[in-house]
Design a protein around this motif. Structure first.
Motif, PDB file in Angstrom:
ATOM      1  N   ALA A 144       0.837  -1.206   0.000  1.00  0.00           N
ATOM      2  CA  ALA A 144       0.000   0.000   0.000  1.00  0.00           C
ATOM      3  C   ALA A 144       0.873   1.258   0.000  1.00  0.00           C
ATOM      4  O   ALA A 144       0.595   2.212  -0.744  1.00  0.00           O
ATOM      5  CB  ALA A 144      -0.927  -0.008   1.209  1.00  0.00           C
ATOM      6  N   HIS A 145       1.913   1.275   0.812  1.00  0.00           N
ATOM      7  CA  HIS A 145       2.802   2.437   0.868  1.00  0.00           C
ATOM      8  C   HIS A 145       3.523   2.620  -0.460  1.00  0.00           C
ATOM      9  O   HIS A 145       3.665   3.736  -0.954  1.00  0.00           O
ATOM     10  CB  HIS A 145       3.801   2.282   2.015  1.00  0.00           C
ATOM     11  N   PHE A 146       3.964   1.508  -1.042  1.00  0.00           N
ATOM     12  CA  PHE A 146       4.651   1.564  -2.332  1.00  0.00           C
ATOM     13  C   PHE A 146       3.734   2.141  -3.403  1.00  0.00           C
ATOM     14  O   PHE A 146       4.134   3.023  -4.172  1.00  0.00           O
ATOM     15  CB  PHE A 146       5.139   0.165  -2.720  1.00  0.00           C
ATOM     16  N   GLU A 147       2.503   1.672  -3.468  1.00  0.00           N
ATOM     17  CA  GLU A 147       1.552   2.171  -4.465  1.00  0.00           C
ATOM     18  C   GLU A 147       1.228   3.643  -4.234  1.00  0.00           C
ATOM     19  O   GLU A 147       1.103   4.419  -5.189  1.00  0.00           O
ATOM     20  CB  GLU A 147       0.266   1.331  -4.475  1.00  0.00           C
ATOM     21  N   GLN A 148       1.122   4.050  -2.969  1.00  0.00           N
ATOM     22  CA  GLN A 148       0.868   5.450  -2.644  1.00  0.00           C
ATOM     23  C   GLN A 148       2.034   6.323  -3.114  1.00  0.00           C
ATOM     24  O   GLN A 148       1.835   7.386  -3.714  1.00  0.00           O
ATOM     25  CB  GLN A 148       0.662   5.602  -1.139  1.00  0.00           C
ATOM     26  N   ARG A 149       3.242   5.852  -2.863  1.00  0.00           N
ATOM     27  CA  ARG A 149       4.447   6.590  -3.263  1.00  0.00           C
ATOM     28  C   ARG A 149       4.535   6.685  -4.788  1.00  0.00           C
ATOM     29  O   ARG A 149       4.833   7.737  -5.348  1.00  0.00           O
ATOM     30  CB  ARG A 149       5.667   5.875  -2.674  1.00  0.00           C
ATOM     31  N   LYS A 150       4.244   5.568  -5.467  1.00  0.00           N
ATOM     32  CA  LYS A 150       4.262   5.570  -6.930  1.00  0.00           C
ATOM     33  C   LYS A 150       3.192   6.489  -7.500  1.00  0.00           C
ATOM     34  O   LYS A 150       3.446   7.247  -8.441  1.00  0.00           O
ATOM     35  CB  LYS A 150       4.050   4.148  -7.469  1.00  0.00           C
ATOM     36  N   SER A 151       2.005   6.457  -6.927  1.00  0.00           N
ATOM     37  CA  SER A 151       0.909   7.303  -7.412  1.00  0.00           C
ATOM     38  C   SER A 151       1.253   8.779  -7.260  1.00  0.00           C
ATOM     39  O   SER A 151       0.984   9.584  -8.170  1.00  0.00           O
ATOM     40  CB  SER A 151      -0.385   6.997  -6.648  1.00  0.00           C
ATOM     41  N   ALA A 152       1.829   9.150  -6.127  1.00  0.00           N
ATOM     42  CA  ALA A 152       2.221  10.543  -5.908  1.00  0.00           C
ATOM     43  C   ALA A 152       3.293  10.959  -6.917  1.00  0.00           C
ATOM     44  O   ALA A 152       3.249  12.061  -7.464  1.00  0.00           O
ATOM     45  CB  ALA A 152       2.718  10.736  -4.479  1.00  0.00           C
ATOM     46  N   ALA A 153       4.238  10.066  -7.189  1.00  0.00           N
ATOM     47  CA  ALA A 153       5.294  10.362  -8.164  1.00  0.00           C
ATOM     48  C   ALA A 153       4.716  10.500  -9.568  1.00  0.00           C
ATOM     49  O   ALA A 153       5.109  11.388 -10.335  1.00  0.00           O
ATOM     50  CB  ALA A 153       6.367   9.273  -8.126  1.00  0.00           C
ATOM     51  N   ILE A 154       3.757   9.643  -9.907  1.00  0.00           N
ATOM     52  CA  ILE A 154       3.104   9.716 -11.223  1.00  0.00           C
ATOM     53  C   ILE A 154       2.353  11.036 -11.357  1.00  0.00           C
ATOM     54  O   ILE A 154       2.410  11.688 -12.407  1.00  0.00           O
ATOM     55  CB  ILE A 154       2.163   8.501 -11.433  1.00  0.00           C
ATOM     56  N   ASP A 155       1.667  11.445 -10.292  1.00  0.00           N
ATOM     57  CA  ASP A 155       0.941  12.720 -10.328  1.00  0.00           C
ATOM     58  C   ASP A 155       1.894  13.885 -10.554  1.00  0.00           C
ATOM     59  O   ASP A 155       1.611  14.789 -11.354  1.00  0.00           O
ATOM     60  CB  ASP A 155       0.159  12.927  -9.025  1.00  0.00           C
ATOM     61  N   ILE A 156       3.012  13.895  -9.852  1.00  0.00           N
ATOM     62  CA  ILE A 156       3.999  14.979  -9.994  1.00  0.00           C
ATOM     63  C   ILE A 156       4.545  15.007 -11.415  1.00  0.00           C
ATOM     64  O   ILE A 156       4.613  16.064 -12.050  1.00  0.00           O
ATOM     65  CB  ILE A 156       5.141  14.826  -8.974  1.00  0.00           C
ATOM     66  N   LEU A 157       4.920  13.843 -11.926  1.00  0.00           N
ATOM     67  CA  LEU A 157       5.489  13.772 -13.269  1.00  0.00           C
ATOM     68  C   LEU A 157       4.443  14.151 -14.324  1.00  0.00           C
ATOM     69  O   LEU A 157       4.766  14.817 -15.310  1.00  0.00           O
ATOM     70  CB  LEU A 157       6.053  12.376 -13.527  1.00  0.00           C
ATOM     71  N   SER A 158       3.196  13.769 -14.100  1.00  0.00           N
ATOM     72  CA  SER A 158       2.126  14.141 -15.029  1.00  0.00           C
ATOM     73  C   SER A 158       1.932  15.652 -15.072  1.00  0.00           C
ATOM     74  O   SER A 158       1.719  16.239 -16.142  1.00  0.00           O
ATOM     75  CB  SER A 158       0.806  13.463 -14.638  1.00  0.00           C
ATOM     76  N   GLU A 159       2.013  16.310 -13.904  1.00  0.00           N
ATOM     77  CA  GLU A 159       1.919  17.768 -13.852  1.00  0.00           C
ATOM     78  C   GLU A 159       3.069  18.416 -14.614  1.00  0.00           C
ATOM     79  O   GLU A 159       2.887  19.409 -15.318  1.00  0.00           O
ATOM     80  CB  GLU A 159       1.923  18.249 -12.401  1.00  0.00           C
ATOM     81  N   ILE A 160       4.274  17.866 -14.448  1.00  0.00           N
ATOM     82  CA  ILE A 160       5.431  18.397 -15.165  1.00  0.00           C
ATOM     83  C   ILE A 160       5.214  18.283 -16.666  1.00  0.00           C
ATOM     84  O   ILE A 160       5.471  19.223 -17.419  1.00  0.00           O
ATOM     85  CB  ILE A 160       6.718  17.672 -14.727  1.00  0.00           C
ATOM     86  N   LEU A 161       4.734  17.129 -17.114  1.00  0.00           N
ATOM     87  CA  LEU A 161       4.479  16.916 -18.542  1.00  0.00           C
ATOM     88  C   LEU A 161       3.404  17.877 -19.054  1.00  0.00           C
ATOM     89  O   LEU A 161       3.523  18.390 -20.171  1.00  0.00           O
ATOM     90  CB  LEU A 161       4.084  15.470 -18.805  1.00  0.00           C
ATOM     91  N   GLN A 162       2.381  18.134 -18.273  1.00  0.00           N
ATOM     92  CA  GLN A 162       1.348  19.088 -18.675  1.00  0.00           C
ATOM     93  C   GLN A 162       1.946  20.473 -18.842  1.00  0.00           C
ATOM     94  O   GLN A 162       1.578  21.215 -19.752  1.00  0.00           O
ATOM     95  CB  GLN A 162       0.201  19.123 -17.651  1.00  0.00           C
ATOM     96  N   GLY A 163       2.876  20.840 -17.952  1.00  0.00           N
ATOM     97  CA  GLY A 163       3.536  22.139 -18.054  1.00  0.00           C
ATOM     98  C   GLY A 163       4.382  22.260 -19.306  1.00  0.00           C
ATOM     99  O   GLY A 163       4.471  23.342 -19.910  1.00  0.00           O
ATOM    100  N   ILE A 164       4.999  21.172 -19.728  1.00  0.00           N
ATOM    101  CA  ILE A 164       5.819  21.184 -20.948  1.00  0.00           C
ATOM    102  C   ILE A 164       4.928  21.257 -22.174  1.00  0.00           C
ATOM    103  O   ILE A 164       5.230  21.956 -23.130  1.00  0.00           O
ATOM    104  CB  ILE A 164       6.730  19.939 -21.015  1.00  0.00           C
ATOM    105  N   LYS A 165       3.805  20.558 -22.151  1.00  0.00           N
ATOM    106  CA  LYS A 165       2.906  20.538 -23.306  1.00  0.00           C
ATOM    107  C   LYS A 165       2.263  21.902 -23.543  1.00  0.00           C
ATOM    108  O   LYS A 165       1.965  22.256 -24.665  1.00  0.00           O
ATOM    109  CB  LYS A 165       1.800  19.487 -23.115  1.00  0.00           C
ATOM    110  N   ALA A 166       2.052  22.651 -22.455  1.00  0.00           N
ATOM    111  CA  ALA A 166       1.369  23.953 -22.584  1.00  0.00           C
ATOM    112  C   ALA A 166       2.228  24.998 -23.260  1.00  0.00           C
ATOM    113  O   ALA A 166       3.336  24.930 -23.485  1.00  0.00           O
ATOM    114  CB  ALA A 166       0.971  24.454 -21.198  1.00  0.00           C
TER     115      ALA A 166
END
Length: 166
Positions: A144-166
């Motif tokens: 559960a902790h691993f999945e939570q950590r991965k999900s948070a990292a995916i969210d951060i990286l997704s935000e970064i990618l959205q910033g690059i696409k804009a």
């Protein structure tokens, strides 16, 4: 009275040589225009680069759990890319060499290339097998902790990618 033609020939020869050197030293308008166009193209290419030299410049704290997770995925992605480029087994790739190569490419990449590189990191994060649970507070990390950590990292990286696409 005797007329010397040698002095005239020398002067004409000297004049010809001087004119030729002046022409060699003079840059034509077309050459200047070409040089200006090349300079403008180089400036355009530099301005198209996102000027990012590491993931931390995206505002990711590498000391946080999410930052370390992103960093781990980035290194795995770097190893995969390096192995593919050098046609070698990923298990035989020196991670430090691959990481240095990846960071150099990120620094020199256009925003589209940076986006692609970060999408590869995101794919590693989303993979079920690319990274595994680690230790958390001296104990094996819970799923559960691993999945939570991965999900948070995916969210951060997704935000970064959205910033690059804009």
């Amino acid at each position: 009275m005797q007329i010397s033609t040698n002095s005239y020939a020398r002067e004409v020869s000297l004049l010809y040589q001087t004119t030729q050197k002046q022409q060699e030293n003079t840059t034509s308008f077309d050459t200047l225009l070409s040089m200006q166009n090349n300079q403008n193209q180089a400036e355009n290419q530099r301005s198209q680069k996102a000027n990012v030299s590491s993931l931390s410049e995206f505002g990711v704290s590498m000391n946080s759990e999410e930052g370390r997770t992103i960093r781990t995925a980035q290194i795995v992605s770097a190893i995969q890319q390096y192995a593919k480029e050098h046609n070698t087994d990923p298990l035989k790739v020196n991670w430090q060499t691959a990481n240095a190569s990846w960071n150099q490419k990120l620094r020199n990449a256009s925003s589209d290339e940076q986006k692609e590189m970060l999408e590869n990191v995101l794919e590693v994060l989303e993979s079920e097998t690319a990274i595994q649970r680690g230790l958390y507070m001296g104990e094996t990390e819970s799923p559960a902790h691993f999945e939570q950590r991965k999900s948070a990292a995916i969210d951060i990286l997704s935000e970064i990618l959205q910033g690059i696409k804009a």
